[in-house]
Design a protein around this motif. Sequence first.
Motif, PDB file in Angstrom:
ATOM      1  N   ASP A 131       1.832  -0.159   7.996  1.00  0.00           N
ATOM      2  CA  ASP A 131       2.371  -1.383   7.410  1.00  0.00           C
ATOM      3  C   ASP A 131       2.711  -1.065   5.958  1.00  0.00           C
ATOM      4  OD1 ASP A 131       3.034  -3.852   6.505  1.00  0.00           O
ATOM      5  OD2 ASP A 131       1.143  -4.844   7.033  1.00  0.00           O
ATOM      6  N   ASP A 132       4.009  -0.799   5.718  1.00  0.00           N
ATOM      7  CA  ASP A 132       4.372  -0.414   4.345  1.00  0.00           C
ATOM      8  C   ASP A 132       5.119  -1.543   3.627  1.00  0.00           C
ATOM      9  OD1 ASP A 132       6.774  -0.365   5.616  1.00  0.00           O
ATOM     10  OD2 ASP A 132       7.354   1.651   4.956  1.00  0.00           O
ATOM     11  N   THR A 156       0.801  -1.232   0.000  1.00  0.00           N
ATOM     12  CA  THR A 156       0.000   0.000   0.000  1.00  0.00           C
ATOM     13  C   THR A 156       0.834   1.283   0.000  1.00  0.00           C
ATOM     14  OG1 THR A 156      -1.791  -1.113   1.105  1.00  0.00           O
ATOM     15  CG2 THR A 156      -1.688   1.278   1.410  1.00  0.00           C
ATOM     16  N   LYS A 157       0.441   2.219  -0.852  1.00  0.00           N
ATOM     17  CA  LYS A 157       1.000   3.577  -0.823  1.00  0.00           C
ATOM     18  C   LYS A 157      -0.176   4.529  -0.968  1.00  0.00           C
ATOM     19  CE  LYS A 157       5.346   2.343  -3.015  1.00  0.00           C
ATOM     20  NZ  LYS A 157       6.206   2.538  -4.196  1.00  0.00           N
ATOM     21  N   LYS A 176      11.664   4.516  -3.081  1.00  0.00           N
ATOM     22  CA  LYS A 176      10.721   4.485  -1.967  1.00  0.00           C
ATOM     23  C   LYS A 176      10.977   5.693  -1.059  1.00  0.00           C
ATOM     24  CE  LYS A 176       8.950   1.480   1.616  1.00  0.00           C
ATOM     25  NZ  LYS A 176       8.887   0.174   2.216  1.00  0.00           N
ATOM     26  N   GLN A 221       6.797   8.424   4.241  1.00  0.00           N
ATOM     27  CA  GLN A 221       5.466   9.034   4.117  1.00  0.00           C
ATOM     28  C   GLN A 221       5.525  10.510   4.492  1.00  0.00           C
ATOM     29  OE1 GLN A 221       2.605   6.442   6.394  1.00  0.00           O
ATOM     30  NE2 GLN A 221       1.228   7.425   4.948  1.00  0.00           N
ATOM     31  N   SER A 276       5.986  -4.525   1.119  1.00  0.00           N
ATOM     32  CA  SER A 276       5.642  -4.722  -0.291  1.00  0.00           C
ATOM     33  C   SER A 276       4.616  -5.858  -0.398  1.00  0.00           C
ATOM     34  CB  SER A 276       6.892  -5.106  -1.087  1.00  0.00           C
ATOM     35  OG  SER A 276       7.292  -6.408  -0.695  1.00  0.00           O
TER      36      SER A 276
END
Length: 483
Positions: free
Chosen positions: A368-369, A342-343, A354, A357, A371
């Motif tokens: 929770d970033d 999620t982005k 990357k 945020q 992949s």
Amino acid sequence: MKFTPETYNIADKPMTPFIDSDEIWNYIHETISTKEKVREIIAKSLSKKRLNLEEVAVLINADDPQLIEEIKEGAKTLKKTIYGNRIVLFAPLYVGSKCANNCTYCGFRASNKEVVRKTLDDQELISEVEALEENGQKRLILVYGEHAHYSPEYIAHTVKVAYSVRKENGEIRRININAAPMEIEGFKRIKEAGIGTFQVFQETYNREAYKTYHLSGKKADFDYRLTSLDRAQEAGLDDVGIGALFGLYDWRFEVLGLIRHTNHLEACYNVGPHTISFPRIKDASSLNFGDKYFVSDEDFTKLIAILRLAVPYTGMILTAREPEKLRNEIIQYGVSQIDGGTKLELGSYSKTVKEEQNLNNEQFKINDDRSLNDIIDELLDQEMIPSFCTSCYRRGRTGEHFMEFSVPGFIKRFCTPNAILTMAEYIEDYAPEQTAIKGWKAIEKNIETLEDEKIKKSVLEKIEKIKTGERDLYYKKDARAKE
Ligand code: SAM
Ligand code: SF4
């Protein structure tokens, strides 16, 4: 404003008020929770029967740690028996952050001058979808602020653009929407564009609390929002998602509000919501938000287990708002869909580097970033089978028809085989070596669990075809039937 039947007529049918604050509080205050009652209710749910409001209130009022543990165990068992070990994966794609409303909890609120507003143009949208396809995504939810720019025509256009993108073997097979409520005509337009689920979260089911958070704009009208999914149903859009934003009001009230809303849709349209979402408030651009109704992890996990037991056949969505460790735990209590990779920043999927945020570029903070592939790895380690299946929606098994199919046996004949096939596609097209090794082992193991020899043989044949380059080999009919 007090709700009256005259306030909103849905396709000339007067609506009766279906959220009554006193009724909900009565359930909370007057229901007594004993060990026997709690156990009886868990047993009822495990026999796959829906719970009524009073029964849900009994679970809500259970505060003995041993009983809470039993509620969570019950939810785990129910999840295994109904959904098996599949978890459906998707990604959110923010299309526009302009907003005319003032929801005090949201980074996109109109009064927030710090946030950078952006709307993807067609080329940017295509680049985003290409990047998502290159990661292996097949299911998206498109998200929009509430603004005149994001009309039903505009949303329908973006849906069509996103569906048209093909990057190598990639394609988006299902697009859900989270956008402002519309009139019946608007919902018809969106349906024609071929969407899956239309989500509208009520945020809080308490009318008084709602007023204090929604200061201006169309969203300030509680009833217009509450009746939005009725309009969707009247428009023939029978696949709808409800939700409450936890942290705005007492969580016990919101859980009963969600069940009451579900009962209303079932009573009026023979079909409940396809999904329930339970976002918790996270930090956002220039947010100064009190914690009066903060929901602790303990209450959050309990309420999710209660929702699972209350509505055994409704999909439940858990997003990257929550951190990895908690997500891993909550998945066990009956979540059926999670997002991965999620982005939230508009245009960020197609950026190669990357970035940290920046809350001024997005709606709220995620925790929770990981992949998509990291999440798939983790699910495989937990003996789950990641699924990108979109079969039901593409075969028109939505709404009432979907409910008919949500019966024992259906999962084994459709969902597990389709989860296996979509996972095989993912491995062939996108998985790094280590995930591929784990993935094929998981597939082998899951094929073994298929009791019907005919289905087993047919799944193995399809996998061979996938290995030679065929794609999209999902079961359209019962996997036992000859195709
Ligand atoms: N603008 C549309 C609307 O309000 O219906 C689309 C929804 S918004 C882009 C998606 C959802 O995010 C909202 O319905 C709300 O529940 C949730 N949300 C808003 N602010 C949030 C925050 N600070 N933390 C977590 N979730 C939030
Ligand atoms: Fe706008 Fe939706 Fe945010 Fe409210 S929650 S400010 S309507 S984007």
